[in-house]
Motif scaffolding. Structure first.
Motif, PDB file in Angstrom:
ATOM      1  N   ARG A 110      17.593  14.549 -24.500  1.00  0.00           N
ATOM      2  CA  ARG A 110      16.688  13.998 -25.513  1.00  0.00           C
ATOM      3  C   ARG A 110      17.532  13.717 -26.753  1.00  0.00           C
ATOM      4  O   ARG A 110      17.672  14.570 -27.637  1.00  0.00           O
ATOM      5  CB  ARG A 110      15.565  14.982 -25.814  1.00  0.00           C
ATOM      6  CG  ARG A 110      14.644  15.256 -24.627  1.00  0.00           C
ATOM      7  CD  ARG A 110      13.501  16.199 -25.032  1.00  0.00           C
ATOM      8  NE  ARG A 110      12.588  16.423 -23.928  1.00  0.00           N
ATOM      9  CZ  ARG A 110      12.704  17.414 -23.046  1.00  0.00           C
ATOM     10  NH1 ARG A 110      13.718  18.268 -23.154  1.00  0.00           N
ATOM     11  NH2 ARG A 110      11.828  17.561 -22.062  1.00  0.00           N
ATOM     12  N   PHE A 111      18.098  12.540 -26.806  1.00  0.00           N
ATOM     13  CA  PHE A 111      18.999  12.191 -27.902  1.00  0.00           C
ATOM     14  C   PHE A 111      18.191  12.089 -29.201  1.00  0.00           C
ATOM     15  O   PHE A 111      17.272  11.282 -29.313  1.00  0.00           O
ATOM     16  CB  PHE A 111      19.688  10.848 -27.620  1.00  0.00           C
ATOM     17  CG  PHE A 111      20.591  10.879 -26.409  1.00  0.00           C
ATOM     18  CD1 PHE A 111      21.852  11.455 -26.496  1.00  0.00           C
ATOM     19  CD2 PHE A 111      20.187  10.333 -25.200  1.00  0.00           C
ATOM     20  CE1 PHE A 111      22.694  11.470 -25.391  1.00  0.00           C
ATOM     21  CE2 PHE A 111      21.013  10.350 -24.094  1.00  0.00           C
ATOM     22  CZ  PHE A 111      22.278  10.923 -24.187  1.00  0.00           C
ATOM     23  N   SER A 112      18.557  12.906 -30.171  1.00  0.00           N
ATOM     24  CA  SER A 112      17.846  12.858 -31.453  1.00  0.00           C
ATOM     25  C   SER A 112      18.542  11.945 -32.454  1.00  0.00           C
ATOM     26  O   SER A 112      17.923  11.499 -33.424  1.00  0.00           O
ATOM     27  CB  SER A 112      17.732  14.269 -32.048  1.00  0.00           C
ATOM     28  OG  SER A 112      19.016  14.842 -32.239  1.00  0.00           O
ATOM     29  N   GLY A 113      19.831  11.672 -32.222  1.00  0.00           N
ATOM     30  CA  GLY A 113      20.569  10.768 -33.100  1.00  0.00           C
ATOM     31  C   GLY A 113      20.779   9.422 -32.435  1.00  0.00           C
ATOM     32  O   GLY A 113      20.112   9.062 -31.466  1.00  0.00           O
ATOM     33  N   LYS A 114      21.727   8.667 -32.966  1.00  0.00           N
ATOM     34  CA  LYS A 114      22.018   7.353 -32.411  1.00  0.00           C
ATOM     35  C   LYS A 114      22.875   7.498 -31.150  1.00  0.00           C
ATOM     36  O   LYS A 114      23.748   8.369 -31.078  1.00  0.00           O
ATOM     37  CB  LYS A 114      22.734   6.490 -33.446  1.00  0.00           C
ATOM     38  CG  LYS A 114      21.861   6.112 -34.646  1.00  0.00           C
ATOM     39  CD  LYS A 114      22.594   5.151 -35.562  1.00  0.00           C
ATOM     40  CE  LYS A 114      21.731   4.795 -36.777  1.00  0.00           C
ATOM     41  NZ  LYS A 114      20.502   4.079 -36.384  1.00  0.00           N
ATOM     42  N   LEU A 115      22.634   6.615 -30.200  1.00  0.00           N
ATOM     43  CA  LEU A 115      23.393   6.593 -28.951  1.00  0.00           C
ATOM     44  C   LEU A 115      24.119   5.261 -28.839  1.00  0.00           C
ATOM     45  O   LEU A 115      23.499   4.192 -28.883  1.00  0.00           O
ATOM     46  CB  LEU A 115      22.460   6.783 -27.746  1.00  0.00           C
ATOM     47  CG  LEU A 115      23.103   6.626 -26.353  1.00  0.00           C
ATOM     48  CD1 LEU A 115      24.190   7.672 -26.126  1.00  0.00           C
ATOM     49  CD2 LEU A 115      22.029   6.709 -25.261  1.00  0.00           C
ATOM     50  N   ILE A 116      25.447   5.323 -28.724  1.00  0.00           N
ATOM     51  CA  ILE A 116      26.279   4.142 -28.480  1.00  0.00           C
ATOM     52  C   ILE A 116      26.782   4.228 -27.049  1.00  0.00           C
ATOM     53  O   ILE A 116      27.381   5.236 -26.659  1.00  0.00           O
ATOM     54  CB  ILE A 116      27.487   4.099 -29.445  1.00  0.00           C
ATOM     55  CG1 ILE A 116      27.037   4.158 -30.900  1.00  0.00           C
ATOM     56  CG2 ILE A 116      28.328   2.849 -29.183  1.00  0.00           C
ATOM     57  CD1 ILE A 116      28.187   4.403 -31.873  1.00  0.00           C
ATOM     58  N   ARG A 117      26.537   3.190 -26.279  1.00  0.00           N
ATOM     59  CA  ARG A 117      27.023   3.189 -24.897  1.00  0.00           C
ATOM     60  C   ARG A 117      28.026   2.062 -24.707  1.00  0.00           C
ATOM     61  O   ARG A 117      27.828   0.939 -25.183  1.00  0.00           O
ATOM     62  CB  ARG A 117      25.864   3.031 -23.905  1.00  0.00           C
ATOM     63  CG  ARG A 117      24.896   4.184 -23.948  1.00  0.00           C
ATOM     64  CD  ARG A 117      23.909   4.164 -22.797  1.00  0.00           C
ATOM     65  NE  ARG A 117      24.545   4.464 -21.522  1.00  0.00           N
ATOM     66  CZ  ARG A 117      23.872   4.616 -20.374  1.00  0.00           C
ATOM     67  NH1 ARG A 117      22.543   4.488 -20.374  1.00  0.00           N
ATOM     68  NH2 ARG A 117      24.498   4.891 -19.245  1.00  0.00           N
ATOM     69  N   VAL A 118      29.097   2.374 -23.975  1.00  0.00           N
ATOM     70  CA  VAL A 118      30.164   1.423 -23.678  1.00  0.00           C
ATOM     71  C   VAL A 118      30.315   1.374 -22.166  1.00  0.00           C
ATOM     72  O   VAL A 118      30.507   2.408 -21.520  1.00  0.00           O
ATOM     73  CB  VAL A 118      31.495   1.851 -24.321  1.00  0.00           C
ATOM     74  CG1 VAL A 118      32.599   0.849 -23.979  1.00  0.00           C
ATOM     75  CG2 VAL A 118      31.349   2.021 -25.821  1.00  0.00           C
ATOM     76  N   ASP A 119      30.231   0.171 -21.589  1.00  0.00           N
ATOM     77  CA  ASP A 119      30.395   0.040 -20.141  1.00  0.00           C
ATOM     78  C   ASP A 119      30.731  -1.399 -19.802  1.00  0.00           C
ATOM     79  O   ASP A 119      30.268  -2.325 -20.479  1.00  0.00           O
ATOM     80  CB  ASP A 119      29.119   0.459 -19.405  1.00  0.00           C
ATOM     81  CG  ASP A 119      29.407   0.969 -17.992  1.00  0.00           C
ATOM     82  OD1 ASP A 119      29.761   0.131 -17.122  1.00  0.00           O
ATOM     83  OD2 ASP A 119      29.300   2.178 -17.764  1.00  0.00           O
ATOM     84  N   ILE A 120      31.516  -1.586 -18.756  1.00  0.00           N
ATOM     85  CA  ILE A 120      31.857  -2.932 -18.288  1.00  0.00           C
ATOM     86  C   ILE A 120      30.694  -3.559 -17.533  1.00  0.00           C
ATOM     87  O   ILE A 120      30.621  -4.785 -17.381  1.00  0.00           O
ATOM     88  CB  ILE A 120      33.115  -2.886 -17.396  1.00  0.00           C
ATOM     89  CG1 ILE A 120      33.716  -4.279 -17.193  1.00  0.00           C
ATOM     90  CG2 ILE A 120      32.806  -2.224 -16.070  1.00  0.00           C
ATOM     91  CD1 ILE A 120      34.353  -4.860 -18.406  1.00  0.00           C
ATOM     92  N   ASP A 121      29.757  -2.727 -17.072  1.00  0.00           N
ATOM     93  CA  ASP A 121      28.608  -3.189 -16.291  1.00  0.00           C
ATOM     94  C   ASP A 121      27.383  -3.235 -17.202  1.00  0.00           C
ATOM     95  O   ASP A 121      26.908  -2.190 -17.659  1.00  0.00           O
ATOM     96  CB  ASP A 121      28.371  -2.230 -15.121  1.00  0.00           C
ATOM     97  CG  ASP A 121      27.205  -2.646 -14.240  1.00  0.00           C
ATOM     98  OD1 ASP A 121      26.546  -3.658 -14.543  1.00  0.00           O
ATOM     99  OD2 ASP A 121      26.954  -1.960 -13.228  1.00  0.00           O
ATOM    100  N   PRO A 122      26.837  -4.417 -17.479  1.00  0.00           N
ATOM    101  CA  PRO A 122      25.701  -4.492 -18.400  1.00  0.00           C
ATOM    102  C   PRO A 122      24.484  -3.709 -17.920  1.00  0.00           C
ATOM    103  O   PRO A 122      23.722  -3.186 -18.745  1.00  0.00           O
ATOM    104  CB  PRO A 122      25.410  -5.991 -18.500  1.00  0.00           C
ATOM    105  CG  PRO A 122      26.065  -6.609 -17.303  1.00  0.00           C
ATOM    106  CD  PRO A 122      27.240  -5.750 -16.989  1.00  0.00           C
ATOM    107  N   ALA A 123      24.294  -3.616 -16.614  1.00  0.00           N
ATOM    108  CA  ALA A 123      23.134  -2.878 -16.103  1.00  0.00           C
ATOM    109  C   ALA A 123      23.209  -1.404 -16.467  1.00  0.00           C
ATOM    110  O   ALA A 123      22.182  -0.747 -16.701  1.00  0.00           O
ATOM    111  CB  ALA A 123      23.031  -3.048 -14.588  1.00  0.00           C
ATOM    112  N   GLN A 124      24.429  -0.862 -16.519  1.00  0.00           N
ATOM    113  CA  GLN A 124      24.573   0.563 -16.814  1.00  0.00           C
ATOM    114  C   GLN A 124      24.312   0.884 -18.275  1.00  0.00           C
ATOM    115  O   GLN A 124      24.060   2.044 -18.629  1.00  0.00           O
ATOM    116  CB  GLN A 124      25.976   1.034 -16.423  1.00  0.00           C
ATOM    117  CG  GLN A 124      26.174   1.194 -14.932  1.00  0.00           C
ATOM    118  CD  GLN A 124      25.172   2.158 -14.316  1.00  0.00           C
ATOM    119  OE1 GLN A 124      24.970   3.267 -14.800  1.00  0.00           O
ATOM    120  NE2 GLN A 124      24.516   1.714 -13.263  1.00  0.00           N
ATOM    121  N   LEU A 125      24.356  -0.102 -19.128  1.00  0.00           N
ATOM    122  CA  LEU A 125      24.170   0.151 -20.550  1.00  0.00           C
ATOM    123  C   LEU A 125      22.759   0.626 -20.885  1.00  0.00           C
ATOM    124  O   LEU A 125      22.541   1.220 -21.942  1.00  0.00           O
ATOM    125  CB  LEU A 125      24.498  -1.115 -21.350  1.00  0.00           C
ATOM    126  CG  LEU A 125      25.981  -1.504 -21.386  1.00  0.00           C
ATOM    127  CD1 LEU A 125      26.152  -2.887 -21.992  1.00  0.00           C
ATOM    128  CD2 LEU A 125      26.797  -0.471 -22.159  1.00  0.00           C
TER     129      LEU A 125
END
Length: 549
Positions: free
Chosen positions: A307-322
């Motif tokens: 349960r992320f209470s702060g900001k979440l930055i995601r990095v991935d080469i696959d757009p679906a995984q983002l």
């Protein structure tokens, strides 16, 4: 059928030496793509394929089952970073390898599967040809990132170029190319040197705006956290540097063990399933998730996501995984290594005093995790400790789904990328570790140790013969708890009667020796280091049976 009955083969007479055959061009191009080893079992439909092998510069390894071939290719790929390559016969070769291909798909492992298929005039006709499947590609359609059936020999260079682009230019996985048996001897224009590999793709970096936003959030964060997944194998040094600049703890998925040296004071290891680590992640004001699925297998089967209470930055080469498993506040579709380096360049030097405080917090977190690590499995802790001592610092640990391996996931630190090769991170099949360890040892000069259970090794025990043939100095630890111990414990916990989990086991030491390997049996942790050291000193594999407490 792997025989050579002339009444049921599709063999062709030797070709006149007018130019290279399709099979010869295939072997030549594989070398151009820096492949040096292939795994496969010849069959009547691949005789002409193998005509192209001698003199190609490729080393051919013969497993004892096609599932073993694909598991070996998987281990080779994970240890080397290059695609593993299998040669399969039509029909049963493909179905036998399907489980291992699905494991590679689940864990994003680049694997090139070259299979035969019936002659072009027989495809889809249902004539009852040898090894015939009505639609062979349907077998692998659900777990390949790309498939193709060659319809002319001239397509081969373009098809291989696309295959390698798919395997290394995005999220990796298995590619299946099937070649009709009448095309293996088909003539190709020109000479071999006319055929060259396509250049590797340049992977995308993040936009300046995306880096600026991420750097702004991270620089202002009071308690940031970095999560690193298996897709970041190439960027361990950059991830470490970023953690130091941010004074942020780094937690690893099971697939990412070793990417950041687990001795580093900011590294909290692969402990994402434990309550105190979860609390640190959930209370972070910014979480940077790099090339991770945020899946339950990353968290050791804890179903509830963070349960992320702060900001979440995601990095991935696959757009679906983002957007899979957790929706980010900032999604960066780019190469993980490029993005991490861009962030390092954009951020100021780290605060050493803050680094020391976070390092102290991480050490306390790991100490607190120990109570959760060993509840109900205290007797296995000494084995994990001694295994860490027995495994050289640069060693590769290859594990199967077995109780001791689940403990090593968390409590056995690894120090280098590509040091942890396991099937427990996704599909979770049994029988993986023995052939995958063989593939890893063939791919690397680094020492390799395999760890597998007494139930799992029965799936692929025959691959000991391949390790003997290759004279690999390879310790294979067999954790013998007289059955499927983990499932037995779950049955007891659920008050389900124990059915199908208490197994008769053979004499593994005698079996190893029958294969031409060495074998020994130990029952005390203090015996393990000497047994592993002796195994490394031998020319050939050693099966070390551990009588589980």
């Amino acid at each position: 059928m792997h025989g050579t009955d002339p009444q049921c083969t599709d063999q062709q007479p030797p070709r006149p030496s007018t130019g290279p055959s399709c099979a010869q061009v295939l072997m030549h191009l594989l070398r151009q793509y820096h492949i040096d080893t292939v795994f496969g079992i010849p069959g009547v439909h691949t005789i002409e394929l193998y005509r192209g092998l001698p003199g190609s510069g490729l080393t051919h390894i013969t497993p004892r089952h096609e599932q073993g071939a694909a598991f070996m290719a998987d281990g080779y790929a994970r240890a080397s970073g290059k695609p593993g390559v299998c040669f399969l016969i039509t029909g049963p070769g493909v179905t036998n390898a399907a489980t291992a291909m699905a494991q590679a798909w689940s864990d994003s492992v680049p694997m090139l599967v070259i299979s035969a298929v019936n002659r072009r005039e027989d495809l889809g006709m249902g004539r009852g040809r040898l090894h015939e499947l009505p639609r062979q590609q349907d077998v692998s359609r659900g777990f390949c990132i790309w498939q193709h059936t060659l319809t002319s020999a001239e397509q081969l260079p373009d098809v291989l170029a696309r295959a390698f682009q798919m395997m290394v230019g995005g999220r990796p996985g298995p590619v299946h190319i099937e070649i009709p048996v009448d095309l293996f001897p088909a003539p190709m224009p020109g000479v071999l040197t006319d055929y060259r590999a396509a250049p590797a793709p340049v992977l995308p970096a993040a936009s300046a705006d995306a880096i600026a936003s991420a750097a702004k959030w991270l620089s202002k964060a009071r308690n940031p956290v970095i999560l690193v997944g298996g897709g970041a194998q190439q960027c361990g040094a950059a991830c470490t540097a970023l953690a130091e600049k941010l004074a942020a703890p780094v937690f690893l998925s099971l697939a990412a063990k070793g990417i950041v040296d687990e001795r580093h004071p900011l590294c909290g290891g692969a402990n994402l399933s434990f309550s105190d680590v979860r609390a640190r992640i959930e209370n972070a004001d910014v979480v940077l998730a790099v090339a991770t699925e945020l899946a339950e297998t990353d968290r050791n089967l804890v179903r509830d996501n963070y349960r992320f209470s702060g900001k979440l930055i995601r990095v991935d080469i696959d757009p679906a995984q983002l957007v899979c498993n957790a929706t980010p506040d900032l999604a960066i579709c780019a190469d993980a290594c490029a993005v991490v380096q861009q962030l390092c360049d954009a951020l100021p030097a780290g605060d050493q005093q803050r680094q020391q405080q976070v390092a102290s917090d991480v050490a306390a977190l790991i100490r607190d995790c120990r109570n959760e690590w060993w509840t109900g499995s205290e007797e296995r802790f000494p084995w994990v400790q001694v295994l860490r001592e027995a495994l050289p610092a640069d060693g590769i640990l290859v594990t199967d789904s077995t109780q001791l391996a689940y403990n090593t996931n968390h409590a056995l630190p690894l120090y280098h990328p590509r040091s942890h090769i396991t099937c427990t991170t996704g599909y979770g099949t049994l029988g993986f570790a023995l052939p995958a360890a063989i593939g890893a040892r063939l791919a690397s000069t680094r020492p390799v140790v395999g760890l597998i259970g007494d139930g799992g090794i029965m799936f692929t025990l025959g691959e000991l013969a391949a390790a003997v043939e290759q004279q690999l100095p390879l310790p294979i630890l067999v954790w013998n708890n007289s059955g499927y111990g983990e499932i037995r414990d779950f049955m007891d916990e659920a008050a389900v009667p124990q059915e199908g989990v208490n197994l008769h086991a053979p004499d593994f030491v005698a079996l190893a020796r029958a294969f031409g390997a060495e074998g020994c049996r130990i029952d005390k942790p203090e015996q393990l280091s000497a047994a592993v050291a002796e195994a490394f000193a031998r020319k050939g594999p050693t099966l070390i049976e551990i009588t589980a407490p």
